[in-house]
Structure formats: C-alpha cells, structure tokens
Design an enzyme around this catalytic site. Structure first.
Site, PDB file in Angstrom:
ATOM      1  N   HIS A 103       0.423  -0.990  -0.187  1.00  0.00           N
ATOM      2  CA  HIS A 103      -0.153   0.300   0.179  1.00  0.00           C
ATOM      3  C   HIS A 103       0.351   1.283  -0.418  1.00  0.00           C
ATOM      4  CE1 HIS A 103      -3.162  -3.114   0.965  1.00  0.00           C
ATOM      5  NE2 HIS A 103      -3.815  -1.706   0.711  1.00  0.00           N
ATOM      6  N   LYS A 138      -1.019   5.093   4.848  1.00  0.00           N
ATOM      7  CA  LYS A 138      -1.494   3.890   5.297  1.00  0.00           C
ATOM      8  C   LYS A 138      -1.457   3.913   6.468  1.00  0.00           C
ATOM      9  CE  LYS A 138      -3.661  -0.642   4.749  1.00  0.00           C
ATOM     10  NZ  LYS A 138      -5.368  -0.247   4.777  1.00  0.00           N
TER      11      LYS A 138
END
Length: 255
Positions: free
Chosen positions: A141, A145
């Site tokens: 990711h 995040k």
C-alpha cells in the site's frame, strides 16, 4: 421507489470524496450529508434523515461512528479498517439490542475491501488453501496508510486459516528459530507481510506452495475509482440485510 438517503463520514478524505461523487452519480441514491471530523455523527445523521451512513474515516474513530449511526437509526457501510473480533462483536450486540428493544432491523456491512478484483482474489485464495502445504500473504500500500497489516490481508489470511482447519491441515512448515520479526505478522497461523511504498495504491499477493509447485494470486488496485462499484453495491444491499455482515463477498453471487 424512494431513493436511499446516504451520508458519508470522512467526506473530505480521499475515499470519502470519491464516495460522495459516486453516490451523487448513482441511480436510486441521494447524498444527504457530508460528515467530517469533529461533527456530531448521530445528530448529523438525524438532521439529514439518512438511511445509510458510509464510513471512510480512520481506525481510531470508526467503531464509535458505527454505534452513533445505529443510535441515529441508520444502516452502516464501513470501509475503514482496524476491526477485530471484539469490536465486531460489540457492533453485533448493539444490533441485537436495537432489534430486541425497538424492533429496529438495521444492518452493518464491514468490508475490508470494496474492489471486486480484491474480493475475488480473497475468494479464490480460500478455495485454494486446502490444497497447499504453505501459504503466505503480501500486501502493498501507499505510505499514508495508518494500519498494518491491511484489513484485506487480515481477512484473506483468516479465510485461508479457516479453510486449512476445515481440511484438517496442521501448522505450515517453518524452521525459523531466530529473526521472527522478519517473518511478518501471524494471523491465525498465516504469515502476512506489509509493504509501504510511495506510488502504490492497494495491492495483494497470496502465495501458495507445495513441493515442486507454486500458485500466486495477485490483485492490483491502481485507482480508488475501482472501489466505487463495490461501495454502491454495499449501500444498496445493507438496507435489506439486518444484522452484521463482514465481507463484500457475502453480497455477491460467487457460488
């Protein structure tokens, strides 16, 4: 048919902004509130007479938001990660109390991932798990995040673990006796590794291995627009699914 009145929590965020636009463009849905950090969630939903609240906030506040939305009489679709058995259990109990005390047949749908490709990858992984000696999950990711491993990876690993248990498989082979921090998180006996890298959006690899063979299932989301069909589907489905539903796969016909 009356439009479903939708409020978006975390409306100013990246996912919230796209969700607002998707709701406005969808037939049969009406965006009635954009709720942001610091707003009184329950009051905002009551004032807007929202049928469904969609939560794309942060793990620190998402459970409180769900309880506030239920107290305001709204169904809830949750895309925020950070949930565990205890927090999901509290939501299920809240739903049961509302049903028993008020006859409120409300629904909450918590989806670790709204991407259809991600849901299919998780489903395929659960089906494959019983046939392989080893399995590991890698999630990748963007570095903004805030939680790791991702909810998607945890959901995938838990499904793999259940499938292995149902098949009577024991622990996976692993001779590691030092340096366990390099082996990733342990989710029900399945190792999960998290990568945070600028330029990524949301990606997952599920790796299976037997002697002499390997299966890799990979899913890539290159743009948050890929999550919107799943979000809209969840909004339409949650109003007719009382109780707690975990995973978008439960509202898709994947038989």
């Amino acid at each position: 048919m009356t439009d479903i009145r939708v409020a978006v929590l975390g409306a100013a965020g990246r996912m919230g902004t796209q969700t607002c636009a998707a709701v406005e463009a969808a037939d049969g849905l009406e965006l009635v509130a954009r709720v942001e950090a610091g707003d009184d969630v329950a009051q905002a939903l009551r004032d807007a007479r929202a049928d469904v609240a969609v939560d794309f906030t942060v793990p620190a506040v998402t459970e409180a938001n769900v309880h506030a939305a239920l107290d305001a009489g709204a169904h809830v679709v949750v895309g925020t990660t950070g949930w565990d058995d205890a927090s999901r259990g509290r939501v299920a109990e809240h739903l049961e109390r509302l049903d028993a005390d008020q006859g409120a047949r409300l629904g909450v749908l918590i989806a670790p991932n709204f991407g259809l490709s991600a849901v299919l990858a998780m489903t395929f992984a659960a089906k494959a798990a019983r046939y392989f000696e080893s399995a590991e999950v890698v999630e990748l990711h963007h570095p903004d995040k805030v939680d790791a491993p991702s909810g998607t990876a945890r959901h995938t690993a838990a499904a793999i673990a259940r499938a292995r248990a149902d098949a009577g498989l024991g622990p996976m082979p692993d001779a590691t006796d030092s340096g366990w921090e390099a082996r990733g998180a342990d989710v029900d006996g399945v190792r999960v590794h998290a990568v945070r890298l600028r330029g990524l959006v949301a990606h997952e690899e599920i790796l299976f291995g037997n002697a002499g063979e390997q299966l890799v299932i990979r899913q890539d989301s290159f743009d948050r627009a890929s999550f919107m069909p799943g979000v809209i589907l969840a909004v339409r489905e949650v109003v007719r699914r009382p109780g707690l539903t975990v995973g978008l796969e439960n509202v898709l016909d994947l038989s």
